[in-house]
Design a protein around this motif. Structure first.
Motif: not given
Length: 452
Positions: A168, A171, A173, A201, A203-204, A207-208, A231
């Protein structure tokens, strides 16, 4: 040996390549695969097809570059020829020998290829070495094993470092801690720096994945996404010794449940328009392999991409369980790319060189170092006294723990002196390093159909 010109193509041989997570990351970092070797035929087929589809290899080049079989089998490849004058030797050697979820057999596990890879590095002398494994290898249980690795690499002419990296921070997740070894020839080592971490950085999960969750018209996907914060737990690919695809052990399943995900399997498709089953009063979808691939750092294969260094598109081949294992057992491409860039910069001698005194003499197991350098057997009290004289304080229970761990991976001799005191000396490393008569060969043959 001259530094590599900045525009020059760097070459890598990758062992235990899997479906290509590390392969893709290294390609995006500027390395070209001279060869990739993988035991699992379906994972190798995924890698071969993607070399053509997304990385610009011709069919003939891809066919020649990917070989299927046991990487330690001379009939599969000839390191002296295939890895001569190489820039980088890389790989994700099997994790079960060191996994906390397993028995942590280390050198007693037929899948252990870490020590073999170190000796391979000494024989073919690439400019750099990159090996990654599970966090379990960083545990006290393997301090002596790690010390042996550092010492052998130093004897082979390399400066080596270990680092525990979290996906993580690059970037990706999910948590996914990986224990990474990087070694470079002395000429290039002063220019190596671990890649810069970018915490926060990733994404949750919601959201991903929200667009994939609503592909079939599920109107509750946005609400689900809002509740699926943070994450993901580490994606676990598992092995052929276990059953079908699911999202990991009990602790991981609980973490997934908190995000509104049913972790008891992997779905064929996104939830239907009417939504997924309700469990404990809450809609709880299963993930698809496409969703898992995103969590692992891959982009959707059919998405728009420019082929640039951040284009991590990939297409997986095989049935669902195989595809899930290919994804779950892979090294996240963004992490592999970050490491590849750091190694590339070192080979190009980018930046100011740094002082390597501490790195060159790193000590992970002082008891191992002491016994290895001693010309006679030492008692626990003698070990404590000698370590204290050198500035290292370890009490009796601590020394005994070190000795117990070392017995797993090294031949240890215990001699009882006339006064009843037991003294210890350390012998051969038990690991497979290429021996023709090692037990690994018989065990590997017996269990080959279940090894992944």
């Amino acid at each position: 040996m001259p530094a590599i010109e900045p525009g020059q193509q760097l070459e890598v041989v990758e062992i235990c390549a899997g479906a290509g997570g590390q392969s893709l990351g290294l390609e995006r970092a500027g390395f070209r695969h001279r060869l990739a070797i993988e035991l699992d035929g379906q994972a190798a087929e995924t890698l071969r097809r993607n070399l053509v589809e997304f990385l610009g290899y011709t069919e003939e080049e891809a066919q020649e570059s990917v070989r299927v079989g046991d990487v330690a089998d001379p009939s599969v490849w000839n390191p002296a020829l295939d890895a001569a004058k190489l820039d980088l030797l890389a790989g994700g050697v099997p994790c079960p020998p060191f996994s906390i979820a397993g028995k942590q057999l280390g050198t007693g596990d037929e899948r252990d290829l870490f020590a073999w890879a170190i000796e391979l590095c000494g024989k073919v002398q690439p400019k750099a070495l990159l090996l990654e494994n599970v966090r379990g290898l960083s545990a006290n249980r393997f301090a002596g094993y790690r010390q042996h690795v550092l010492d052998r690499l130093k004897e082979h002419g390399y400066i080596a470092e270990w680092q525990l990296l979290q996906a993580d921070d690059f970037g990706v997740s999910q948590l996914r801690p990986r224990f990474v070894l990087v070694a470079l020839q002395k000429e290039f080592a002063p220019y190596f720096a671990w890649p810069e971490r970018r915490p926060g950085t990733a994404k949750p999960v919601g959201e991903l994945l929200v667009d994939l969750m609503e592909q079939n018209g599920w109107k509750g996907a946005r609400e689900w996404a809002d509740s699926a914060g943070g994450i993901a737990p580490t994606i676990v690919g598992g092995s052929k010794k276990h059953g079908g695809a699911d999202l990991g052990p009990t602790r991981a399943k609980r973490a997934w449940a908190e995000k509104g995900v049913d972790a008891m399997g992997v779905a064929d498709d996104a939830p239907p328009a009417g939504g997924p089953p309700v469990i404990d009063g809450r809609p709880r979808p299963k993930l698809t392999t496409a969703m898992v691939a995103r969590i692992q750092g891959w982009h959707d294969a059919d998405a728009e991409g420019d082929g640039g260094e951040d284009d991590f598109r990939w297409r997986f081949h095989g049935r669902k369980t195989s595809v899930y294992r290919q994804i779950g057992n892979a090294f996240p491409p963004p992490v592999a790319k970050a490491l590849g860039v750091s190694i590339r910069n070192a080979l190009n001698k980018v930046g100011e060189p740094r002082d390597l005194v501490e790195t060159a003499d790193a000590v992970t197991d002082p008891v191992y170092k002491l016994l290895r350098s001693s010309t006679r057997a030492l008692s626990v009290d003698q070990i404590i006294a000698k370590l204290e004289a050198s500035g290292t304080a370890i009490d009796q229970p601590g020394v005994e723990r070190h000795l117990n761990h070392l017995k797993h991976d090294f031949e240890m001799t215990a001699v009882t002196r006339s006064n009843g005191v037991v003294a210890y000396s350390i012998g051969e490393f038990k690991a497979f390093v290429g021996q023709d008569d090692h037990q690994r060969h018989d065990l590997f043959s017996q269990h080959r159909s279940r090894i992944s």
